[in-house]
Design an enzyme around this catalytic site. Structure first.
Site, PDB file in Angstrom:
ATOM      1  N   LYS A   1      28.820  42.792  31.653  1.00  0.00           N
ATOM      2  CA  LYS A   1      30.163  42.939  32.253  1.00  0.00           C
ATOM      3  C   LYS A   1      31.268  42.716  31.224  1.00  0.00           C
ATOM      4  O   LYS A   1      32.299  43.380  31.241  1.00  0.00           O
ATOM      5  CB  LYS A   1      30.305  41.932  33.412  1.00  0.00           C
ATOM      6  CG  LYS A   1      31.545  42.159  34.238  1.00  0.00           C
ATOM      7  CD  LYS A   1      31.506  41.432  35.548  1.00  0.00           C
ATOM      8  CE  LYS A   1      30.516  42.067  36.505  1.00  0.00           C
ATOM      9  NZ  LYS A   1      30.450  41.383  37.785  1.00  0.00           N
TER      10      LYS A   1
ATOM     11  N   PRO B   1      41.626  50.168  41.771  1.00  0.00           N
ATOM     12  CA  PRO B   1      41.784  50.041  40.317  1.00  0.00           C
ATOM     13  C   PRO B   1      41.145  48.745  39.847  1.00  0.00           C
ATOM     14  O   PRO B   1      41.155  47.744  40.573  1.00  0.00           O
ATOM     15  CB  PRO B   1      43.310  50.002  40.121  1.00  0.00           C
ATOM     16  CG  PRO B   1      43.868  49.615  41.443  1.00  0.00           C
ATOM     17  CD  PRO B   1      42.903  50.122  42.477  1.00  0.00           C
ATOM     18  N   ASP B   2      40.587  48.749  38.664  1.00  0.00           N
ATOM     19  CA  ASP B   2      40.020  47.528  38.086  1.00  0.00           C
ATOM     20  C   ASP B   2      41.111  46.883  37.227  1.00  0.00           C
ATOM     21  O   ASP B   2      41.467  47.405  36.163  1.00  0.00           O
ATOM     22  CB  ASP B   2      38.769  47.869  37.262  1.00  0.00           C
ATOM     23  CG  ASP B   2      38.015  46.611  36.858  1.00  0.00           C
ATOM     24  OD1 ASP B   2      38.668  45.625  36.459  1.00  0.00           O
ATOM     25  OD2 ASP B   2      36.775  46.614  36.955  1.00  0.00           O
ATOM     26  N   ILE B   3      41.616  45.771  37.695  1.00  0.00           N
ATOM     27  CA  ILE B   3      42.772  45.150  37.033  1.00  0.00           C
ATOM     28  C   ILE B   3      42.369  44.569  35.680  1.00  0.00           C
ATOM     29  O   ILE B   3      43.057  44.755  34.666  1.00  0.00           O
ATOM     30  CB  ILE B   3      43.375  44.070  37.963  1.00  0.00           C
ATOM     31  CG1 ILE B   3      43.916  44.769  39.211  1.00  0.00           C
ATOM     32  CG2 ILE B   3      44.479  43.290  37.267  1.00  0.00           C
ATOM     33  CD1 ILE B   3      43.987  43.923  40.432  1.00  0.00           C
TER      34      ILE B   3
ATOM     35  N   LYS C   1      33.937  45.680  30.767  1.00  0.00           N
ATOM     36  CA  LYS C   1      35.351  45.468  31.115  1.00  0.00           C
ATOM     37  C   LYS C   1      36.246  45.458  29.880  1.00  0.00           C
ATOM     38  O   LYS C   1      37.450  45.604  29.986  1.00  0.00           O
ATOM     39  CB  LYS C   1      35.517  44.135  31.850  1.00  0.00           C
ATOM     40  CG  LYS C   1      34.683  44.011  33.119  1.00  0.00           C
ATOM     41  CD  LYS C   1      35.450  44.487  34.318  1.00  0.00           C
ATOM     42  CE  LYS C   1      34.693  44.166  35.602  1.00  0.00           C
ATOM     43  NZ  LYS C   1      35.450  44.527  36.787  1.00  0.00           N
TER      44      LYS C   1
ATOM     45  N   LYS D   1      47.298  51.598  64.804  1.00  0.00           N
ATOM     46  CA  LYS D   1      46.085  50.838  65.134  1.00  0.00           C
ATOM     47  C   LYS D   1      44.995  51.787  65.653  1.00  0.00           C
ATOM     48  O   LYS D   1      45.276  52.634  66.518  1.00  0.00           O
ATOM     49  CB  LYS D   1      46.409  49.784  66.185  1.00  0.00           C
ATOM     50  CG  LYS D   1      45.227  48.874  66.460  1.00  0.00           C
ATOM     51  CD  LYS D   1      45.534  47.853  67.536  1.00  0.00           C
ATOM     52  CE  LYS D   1      44.247  47.126  67.904  1.00  0.00           C
ATOM     53  NZ  LYS D   1      44.370  46.368  69.135  1.00  0.00           N
TER      54      LYS D   1
ATOM     55  N   ASP E   1      36.586  45.664  45.614  1.00  0.00           N
ATOM     56  CA  ASP E   1      36.239  46.826  44.792  1.00  0.00           C
ATOM     57  C   ASP E   1      36.645  48.135  45.457  1.00  0.00           C
ATOM     58  O   ASP E   1      36.901  49.122  44.794  1.00  0.00           O
ATOM     59  CB  ASP E   1      34.731  46.834  44.507  1.00  0.00           C
ATOM     60  CG  ASP E   1      34.351  45.695  43.569  1.00  0.00           C
ATOM     61  OD1 ASP E   1      35.095  45.482  42.590  1.00  0.00           O
ATOM     62  OD2 ASP E   1      33.339  45.008  43.822  1.00  0.00           O
TER      63      ASP E   1
ATOM     64  N   PHE F   1      36.255  36.914  35.240  1.00  0.00           N
ATOM     65  CA  PHE F   1      35.278  36.097  35.945  1.00  0.00           C
ATOM     66  C   PHE F   1      34.139  37.002  36.392  1.00  0.00           C
ATOM     67  O   PHE F   1      34.363  38.186  36.664  1.00  0.00           O
ATOM     68  CB  PHE F   1      35.914  35.419  37.169  1.00  0.00           C
ATOM     69  CG  PHE F   1      36.481  34.069  36.841  1.00  0.00           C
ATOM     70  CD1 PHE F   1      37.592  33.947  36.021  1.00  0.00           C
ATOM     71  CD2 PHE F   1      35.889  32.912  37.334  1.00  0.00           C
ATOM     72  CE1 PHE F   1      38.106  32.706  35.694  1.00  0.00           C
ATOM     73  CE2 PHE F   1      36.392  31.662  37.019  1.00  0.00           C
ATOM     74  CZ  PHE F   1      37.499  31.551  36.194  1.00  0.00           C
TER      75      PHE F   1
ATOM     76  N   ASN G   1      37.541  39.060  51.405  1.00  0.00           N
ATOM     77  CA  ASN G   1      36.332  38.344  50.963  1.00  0.00           C
ATOM     78  C   ASN G   1      36.591  36.849  51.037  1.00  0.00           C
ATOM     79  O   ASN G   1      37.676  36.416  51.417  1.00  0.00           O
ATOM     80  CB  ASN G   1      35.934  38.798  49.552  1.00  0.00           C
ATOM     81  CG  ASN G   1      37.043  38.547  48.557  1.00  0.00           C
ATOM     82  OD1 ASN G   1      37.415  37.403  48.311  1.00  0.00           O
ATOM     83  ND2 ASN G   1      37.613  39.612  48.009  1.00  0.00           N
TER      84      ASN G   1
END
Ligand code: C5P
Length: 399
Positions: A336, A302-304, A340, A286, A277, A322, A209
């Site tokens: 959020k 995983p959501d850290i 979280k 390849k 995500d 954030f 990203n």
């Protein structure tokens, strides 16, 4: 050590000014950033060229320079430091400081600063013992100026007694002691995530990203400057390593989580990384371009932030996430914070046109249990300093 500490050194005009060159070296060896202002008379004793060569920065000496005021005005110069050090502090410079006289850039900066000031007096013994100087030194001490020295000894003028400037090592040690005692997060441990993650598609391709890592890196630097032992776990970025921070480089979200777990225990966690995500099921070889284009099946990463927020005994006391959103950021960030399980959320708009991704500025909103604060548009470095100060106010130094 003085990693990342910003010192504004005001060099006065005395024979001891030559020792400043050594002082600049000592401070930089310890990791400090040193920016120098010279009085007009200081330039009679050492050249701006020598000072600039050792500080690695230009010298500031002209109160009325249009370019200087444009690039770095006297107010900004006086504020963008963690400590102001005056060395040598001559009798005349002490007198001007005591009287609040702002007759050149150096004295104007000393009058304008909101930072603590340390001064290393240096002058002939009679001048030091003169009632005028004694009174000026007392006035300054009473106002909180920290005096280092002077030492007793042989002087350049041939006399003996108090008035010799403290040795550069002693001044550097006094500066270290100052930061040791005044670091608002000393004894604290912090973990900061930054940058994007790269999720491999195959050995040569990845999904990523637009995160530049600028905000996360600035936060790690700002927290470390306040004295916390800081680990920065970062995805691939072009940002230089922040001074005084332990940097762990990772690529994928899963590697980021493992590195964060390894950095625990921590008192503070700031998750500024733009973690992917999802990840594709990475192929070992390849993927060849023959036949129909492949489709990527994505698995959730995983959501850290959530993992750290729910880490039980290992949970950092203050967990900050954030929320990079497009449009109506505050409305999206509120739920959020609850989802979280973190304490604070820093919400910002990353819509195209805001320039947030990769840019130097950021407009953020801080969501805490107490409510929402709308911060003005600031540079990412200023957002980082302000967030670090808020963290320090919430936690303070370790007992
Ligand atoms: O859910 P969302 O990605 O919008 O949440 C953003 C916050 O969660 C950021 O603080 C980000 O660092 C963190 N995050 C994370 N791990 C993920 C996804 C997001 O730590 N897998």
């Amino acid at each position: 050590m003085l990693h990342g500490k910003r010192i504004l050194l005001v060099i006065g005009g005395g024979i001891a000014a030559y020792k400043c060159l050594e002082l600049i070296r000592r401070l930089r060896e310890r990791g400090a950033d040193v920016r120098c202002v010279m009085t007009a008379s200081a330039k009679q004793f050492v050249t701006p060229l020598s000072v600039s060569a050792l500080s690695g920065d230009r010298v500031y000496d002209d109160q009325f320079s249009l370019t200087d005021e444009h690039e770095m005005g006297h107010i900004q110069l006086s504020r963008s430091a963690d400590l102001v050090v005056v060395a040598p502090a001559t009798a005349n410079l002490l007198a001007r400081m005591a009287q609040g006289i702002a007759d050149e850039l150096a004295t104007t900066v000393l009058l304008a600063t909101d930072k603590d000031v340390m001064a290393a007096p240096a002058m002939n013994v009679r001048m030091w013992e003169h009632p005028a100087t004694r009174a000026n030194a007392e006035t300054l001490r009473a106002r909180g100026v920290r005096l280092v020295g002077p030492d007793d000894g042989d002087m350049a003028c041939g006399e003996y007694g108090p008035g010799r400037m403290a040795e550069p090592d002693a001044i550097a040690a006094a500066i270290e002691a100052y930061f040791g005692a005044h670091a608002p997060l000393s004894g604290r441990r912090a973990l900061v995530t930054s940058g994007p993650t790269h999720e491999a598609v195959d050995p040569v391709r990845y999904i990523a990203n637009r995160s530049s890592g600028k905000q996360g890196h600035a936060i790690a630097a700002a927290i470390a400057r306040l004295g916390a032992r800081t680990t920065l776990v970062t995805g691939p970025t072009h940002e230089p390593d922040p001074a005084g921070v332990t940097v762990v480089r990772i690529e994928s979200a899963r590697e980021m989580l493992a590195a964060c777990r390894a950095a625990l225990p921590a008192d503070i966690a700031v998750c500024a990384a733009a973690v992917s995500d999802w990840r594709p099921a990475a192929a070992d070889a390849k993927i060849k371009k023959n036949g129909a284009p492949p489709s990527l099946a994505l698995t959730e990463n995983p959501d850290i932030l959530k993992t750290l927020s729910e880490a039980g005994n290992a949970r950092p006391r203050l967990v900050i996430g954030f929320a990079a959103e497009t449009g109506d950021v505050v409305a999206k960030a509120g739920p959020k914070r609850a989802a979280k399980g973190c304490d604070w959320i820093v919400a910002n708009d990353v819509s195209p046109g805001t320039g947030t991704f990769g840019g130097d500025d950021n407009t953020v909103h801080l969501l805490t249990a107490e409510g929402i604060e709308d911060w003005p548009r600031l540079t990412k470095a200023q957002v980082a300093d302000r967030l670090a100060a808020r963290i320090a106010a919430a936690l303070g130094p370790a007992e």
